[in-house]
Write a protein that holds these residues in place. Sequence first.
Motif, PDB file in Angstrom:
ATOM      1  N   TYR A  70      19.483 -27.746  10.501  1.00  0.00           N
ATOM      2  CA  TYR A  70      19.324 -27.116   9.195  1.00  0.00           C
ATOM      3  C   TYR A  70      19.902 -25.714   9.202  1.00  0.00           C
ATOM      4  CZ  TYR A  70      16.097 -30.937   8.335  1.00  0.00           C
ATOM      5  OH  TYR A  70      15.556 -32.175   8.172  1.00  0.00           O
ATOM      6  N   SER A  71      20.108 -25.195  10.401  1.00  0.00           N
ATOM      7  CA  SER A  71      20.469 -23.794  10.501  1.00  0.00           C
ATOM      8  C   SER A  71      21.137 -23.571  11.853  1.00  0.00           C
ATOM      9  CB  SER A  71      19.186 -22.959  10.379  1.00  0.00           C
ATOM     10  OG  SER A  71      19.352 -21.702  10.963  1.00  0.00           O
ATOM     11  N   SER A  73      20.202 -20.819  13.622  1.00  0.00           N
ATOM     12  CA  SER A  73      19.343 -19.869  14.329  1.00  0.00           C
ATOM     13  C   SER A  73      18.824 -20.560  15.585  1.00  0.00           C
ATOM     14  CB  SER A  73      18.185 -19.447  13.433  1.00  0.00           C
ATOM     15  OG  SER A  73      17.408 -20.570  13.123  1.00  0.00           O
ATOM     16  N   TYR A  75      16.288 -21.750  16.826  1.00  0.00           N
ATOM     17  CA  TYR A  75      14.930 -22.274  16.790  1.00  0.00           C
ATOM     18  C   TYR A  75      14.779 -23.489  17.698  1.00  0.00           C
ATOM     19  CZ  TYR A  75      11.161 -25.256  15.296  1.00  0.00           C
ATOM     20  OH  TYR A  75      10.099 -26.110  15.291  1.00  0.00           O
ATOM     21  N   GLU A  79      19.954 -26.702  17.571  1.00  0.00           N
ATOM     22  CA  GLU A  79      20.650 -25.575  16.969  1.00  0.00           C
ATOM     23  C   GLU A  79      21.404 -24.769  18.014  1.00  0.00           C
ATOM     24  OE1 GLU A  79      17.562 -25.031  13.268  1.00  0.00           O
ATOM     25  OE2 GLU A  79      17.397 -23.728  15.009  1.00  0.00           O
ATOM     26  N   ASN A 102      21.333 -32.803  -2.253  1.00  0.00           N
ATOM     27  CA  ASN A 102      20.457 -31.734  -1.789  1.00  0.00           C
ATOM     28  C   ASN A 102      21.305 -30.501  -1.472  1.00  0.00           C
ATOM     29  OD1 ASN A 102      18.387 -30.256  -0.749  1.00  0.00           O
ATOM     30  ND2 ASN A 102      17.651 -31.872   0.620  1.00  0.00           N
ATOM     31  N   GLU A 104      21.589 -27.276  -2.381  1.00  0.00           N
ATOM     32  CA  GLU A 104      21.183 -25.913  -2.072  1.00  0.00           C
ATOM     33  C   GLU A 104      20.830 -25.740  -0.583  1.00  0.00           C
ATOM     34  OE1 GLU A 104      18.135 -24.524  -4.629  1.00  0.00           O
ATOM     35  OE2 GLU A 104      17.896 -22.641  -3.536  1.00  0.00           O
ATOM     36  N   ARG A 105      19.959 -26.628  -0.083  1.00  0.00           N
ATOM     37  CA  ARG A 105      19.550 -26.444   1.301  1.00  0.00           C
ATOM     38  C   ARG A 105      20.676 -26.717   2.277  1.00  0.00           C
ATOM     39  NH1 ARG A 105      16.165 -30.519   3.348  1.00  0.00           N
ATOM     40  NH2 ARG A 105      18.157 -31.028   4.305  1.00  0.00           N
ATOM     41  N   TYR A 108      23.016 -23.760   2.787  1.00  0.00           N
ATOM     42  CA  TYR A 108      22.497 -22.698   3.648  1.00  0.00           C
ATOM     43  C   TYR A 108      23.159 -22.768   5.023  1.00  0.00           C
ATOM     44  CZ  TYR A 108      19.019 -20.036   6.342  1.00  0.00           C
ATOM     45  OH  TYR A 108      18.388 -19.144   7.167  1.00  0.00           O
ATOM     46  N   ALA A 259      18.194 -14.112   5.912  1.00  0.00           N
ATOM     47  CA  ALA A 259      17.959 -15.469   5.420  1.00  0.00           C
ATOM     48  C   ALA A 259      17.979 -15.476   3.893  1.00  0.00           C
ATOM     49  CB  ALA A 259      16.623 -16.007   5.936  1.00  0.00           C
ATOM     50  N   TYR A 263      20.486 -17.570   1.579  1.00  0.00           N
ATOM     51  CA  TYR A 263      20.003 -18.474   0.541  1.00  0.00           C
ATOM     52  C   TYR A 263      20.451 -17.992  -0.829  1.00  0.00           C
ATOM     53  CZ  TYR A 263      17.470 -22.374   2.426  1.00  0.00           C
ATOM     54  OH  TYR A 263      17.158 -23.573   3.006  1.00  0.00           O
ATOM     55  N   GLU A 429      11.582 -34.472  18.139  1.00  0.00           N
ATOM     56  CA  GLU A 429      12.571 -33.407  18.159  1.00  0.00           C
ATOM     57  C   GLU A 429      12.308 -32.387  19.254  1.00  0.00           C
ATOM     58  OE1 GLU A 429      12.521 -32.135  14.032  1.00  0.00           O
ATOM     59  OE2 GLU A 429      12.832 -34.285  13.683  1.00  0.00           O
ATOM     60  N   ILE A 500       7.141 -28.939  10.985  1.00  0.00           N
ATOM     61  CA  ILE A 500       7.844 -28.663   9.737  1.00  0.00           C
ATOM     62  C   ILE A 500       8.944 -29.698   9.649  1.00  0.00           C
ATOM     63  CG2 ILE A 500       8.996 -26.881   8.378  1.00  0.00           C
ATOM     64  CD1 ILE A 500       6.601 -25.610   9.370  1.00  0.00           C
ATOM     65  N   MET A 501       8.719 -30.733   8.862  1.00  0.00           N
ATOM     66  CA  MET A 501       9.611 -31.882   8.911  1.00  0.00           C
ATOM     67  C   MET A 501      10.006 -32.331   7.520  1.00  0.00           C
ATOM     68  SD  MET A 501       8.627 -35.524  10.580  1.00  0.00           S
ATOM     69  CE  MET A 501       7.490 -35.838   9.232  1.00  0.00           C
ATOM     70  N   GLU A 502      11.280 -32.590   7.347  1.00  0.00           N
ATOM     71  CA  GLU A 502      11.738 -33.082   6.057  1.00  0.00           C
ATOM     72  C   GLU A 502      11.315 -34.538   5.879  1.00  0.00           C
ATOM     73  OE1 GLU A 502      15.969 -33.197   5.579  1.00  0.00           O
ATOM     74  OE2 GLU A 502      15.837 -33.826   3.488  1.00  0.00           O
TER      75      GLU A 502
ATOM     76  N   ARG B  25      10.721 -18.419  11.301  1.00  0.00           N
ATOM     77  CA  ARG B  25      12.159 -18.677  11.246  1.00  0.00           C
ATOM     78  C   ARG B  25      12.430 -20.095  10.758  1.00  0.00           C
ATOM     79  NH1 ARG B  25      14.144 -17.893  16.593  1.00  0.00           N
ATOM     80  NH2 ARG B  25      13.546 -15.723  16.393  1.00  0.00           N
ATOM     81  N   LYS B  58      11.685 -32.766  -0.192  1.00  0.00           N
ATOM     82  CA  LYS B  58      10.314 -32.924   0.282  1.00  0.00           C
ATOM     83  C   LYS B  58      10.168 -32.464   1.727  1.00  0.00           C
ATOM     84  CE  LYS B  58       9.909 -36.988  -2.554  1.00  0.00           C
ATOM     85  NZ  LYS B  58       9.353 -36.359  -3.732  1.00  0.00           N
ATOM     86  N   LEU B  59       9.114 -31.730   1.950  1.00  0.00           N
ATOM     87  CA  LEU B  59       8.901 -31.175   3.277  1.00  0.00           C
ATOM     88  C   LEU B  59       7.433 -31.403   3.649  1.00  0.00           C
ATOM     89  CD1 LEU B  59      10.346 -29.271   5.403  1.00  0.00           C
ATOM     90  CD2 LEU B  59       9.172 -27.397   4.272  1.00  0.00           C
ATOM     91  N   SER B  60       7.198 -31.718   4.923  1.00  0.00           N
ATOM     92  CA  SER B  60       5.805 -31.848   5.333  1.00  0.00           C
ATOM     93  C   SER B  60       5.478 -30.773   6.354  1.00  0.00           C
ATOM     94  CB  SER B  60       5.543 -33.243   5.919  1.00  0.00           C
ATOM     95  OG  SER B  60       6.108 -33.336   7.201  1.00  0.00           O
ATOM     96  N   LEU B  61       4.266 -30.327   6.336  1.00  0.00           N
ATOM     97  CA  LEU B  61       3.820 -29.350   7.322  1.00  0.00           C
ATOM     98  C   LEU B  61       2.309 -29.461   7.518  1.00  0.00           C
ATOM     99  CD1 LEU B  61       4.114 -25.756   5.735  1.00  0.00           C
ATOM    100  CD2 LEU B  61       4.201 -27.846   4.450  1.00  0.00           C
TER     101      LEU B  61
END
Lengths: 729, 75
Positions: A70-71, A73, A75, A79, A102, A104-105, A108, A259, A263, A429, A500-502, B25, B58-61
């Motif tokens: 996604y980026s 950085s 993380y 990446e 999708n 916009e994201r 990024y 960031a 964005y 992941e 944090i998962m799509e 981040r 959609k995002l889960s957390l």
Amino acid sequence: MIDLEIKNSKKQLTVAVAGNPNSGKSTLINAIAGTRLQVGNWSGVTVEKKEASFKHGNLNIRIVDLPGTYSLSPYSQEEVIARNYLINMKPDLIVNVVDATNLERNLYLTVQLLELGIPLLMALNIYDESEKKGYKINVRKIEEMLRIKVVPTIATQKSGLENLLLEIESFASKPKNEILPMLHYNNDLDNSIKNVVEEIKPAYEYLNENKLRWLAIKIIEGDELVLKEFGIKNRNELINQFCGHLIKGHDSDLESLIADARYGIATGLSHEVLEKPKIQKEEITEKIDRIVLNRYLGIPIFLLAMWLMFKLTFDIANPFVDLIDGITAGPMNRWFAFLLASINSPAWFISLVTDGIIAGVGFVLVFVPVIFAMMFFITFLEGSGYMARAAFVMDKAMHGIGLHGKSFIPLLLGFGCNVPSIYATRTLENEKDKILTSLIVPFMSCGARLPVYVIFSSAFFPGNGGFILWLLYVIGIGVAVVSGLIFKKTLFKGENSLFIMELPPYRMPTMKSLMIHTWEKGKHFLVKAGTYILAVSIFIWFLLNLPWGVENKKDSFLGIAGQVAAPVLEPIGFGNWEAASALITGVIAKEIVVGTMAEIYVDNLDEPEKEELSFGNDIKEIGIGFYDAVKSAGINISSTFSIATITAEEDSGLSTLKGVIQTKFTPLAAISFMIFVLLYMPCIITGVAYKQEFGTWKWYGISLINGFGAAWILSLIVYQGGLLLGFGG
Amino acid sequence: MNLSQLKPGSKSRILKIGSVGPLKRRLMDMGVLVGEEIIVEKIAPMGDPIEIKIKNYKLSLRKKEAAEIEVEECV
């Protein structure tokens, strides 16, 4: 010299493909490169690396697939890999696959890629879906605003790929632009970047303007990896000098300021170029999710899906497993024996080839159907978008024992066979989640342990076999939970994984993608596992047959090893060399424990009848066998949907063994032995899977120690506890 | 008020992201930024994690992660 000539006649072009996860990047690469794809791992890590080289016109194109991120950085591992590749390997061109639904994201990441100062070509993928949603995307405008070329593509239908290759071609024919146009954020930030650039310029003369600007952004952002790599120690001074007003004006740290700026471009751009319909109709994904993630239905649906996958994997694979087993143990064995005998090979050599080598090859081959079937379903689950939902539904329960929602699937597969389930951990992941999950997988009682349970429970507890089986599975799960908690508190102390998962939209994966993935995995396994298993199988053969001419099994190296190991097993109830030797051979696969016992306890049990050798009959047998396998795979699939029960077959030839076991073990020792077999160690093929997934034998080693420790302690408690309670008789 | 306290269907705007380090981040990379609008879509059958809609995806957390995100409800 030769190298130069090739370069002159054909131009070499390295293209890195970058994009978000779920942007259809894999499908696009599969569609372009097809079978030319080479799948491996990025050096030293568990992340998959795909690349392909092919000719197109007068170009030699090398495509390298970067991990989906996604980026850029630092993380995640993915990446860092993508970033290091782009910075260090300096590809000629980046193809950025962007999900048009999708925008916009996805943009990024595009912004970050553009910062690198590498020429970029955008594949605006999943274009059909975005049109179906009623989106209108002004492609020309993206090209104008970012000053790059954009090609709409539909990778699943191979549409737009020719255009993409044409653009790559025309890029290669143009003279190289040294300095690329740079993106502008807001005035304040741009000024600070400019000032930092001026300040660091003298020290980094070898960097061009693009790279200097990128470095300046990284300095402001405070990217530690980059700071370290470029040896920048005066970040604080630079920040104080040039970015003070940024901190003051913006009530947050500089990292999020950058960031925000990125964005800002992504959002601004998508507003400019994307026109959405006024009323958005409810999408299919939302309809499915309303059921699949429903409060009451979510878990039952998940369990049903898992049960189906498990059943289908092993039901499809099992007939083929039996077939392969039959061929290697039957005709193949006979042919080689015949062939070798006809050229007057000594008996020991024939035995080495048939019992050592062919048996070893057989052991590897029988796993192939399971690996293929499992990879197929896992790839389907991931590609379709359900894997993320499965993780979402199960996360609470799995997180309780320090795991991730996605850990459930490998653990479940472990009940069939631990080998594919180690491979299945790659859907996780985070490295820590992957390792932790794979460390407790061996406690899931796999199918190969079943023959041991069956023999012992039917010898000692006829009528209660079902209960004993159930008990063993539960013990396995219990030990898994406890050891997961212990690992979390020790080896992985303080490491906290994120969730944090799509939840990507549901999509139908293409057959081609599924096939390529499945095939690659299976091929990989064959080659890697083949070598190791062969070595171990030959090694065990020598253990059994050395010193030369050994008559009594007790005097063979294996017997001697068994005698040495026996005292360790004394306190847990079976301190005899026969049991110890059998357990040692179980390193190949646990079902061998029974075979070795039979060989040792019942000397002439396995002496096969001399059969007439007939190639015609053998070929016919194989042919019929294959037909039968396909048929029963079909029947199994259909019976999955009706009633199917797992039955443990019992070989009638082993009833003699049962009798002997009854005299050698007490019932209590039998229970202790079964618990020991359940836990004591993952087989060598599982070890190969560890090595392949993690690039080191370390985790297999830890798994061995952990397994042996747990097995010994638990068996000790059960056996000694049983003795104290008076069950010793 | 933080994101973990909201019910499915509620719409809110991000005021502040409390955490630091990798979590922050990662959230930023996924588009979870101050000023962004969030709709809470679903809560997992066992009560955790949650699903949100942000930037039209959609995002889960986990709730623990959502608790770091300070929001104000908007109508």
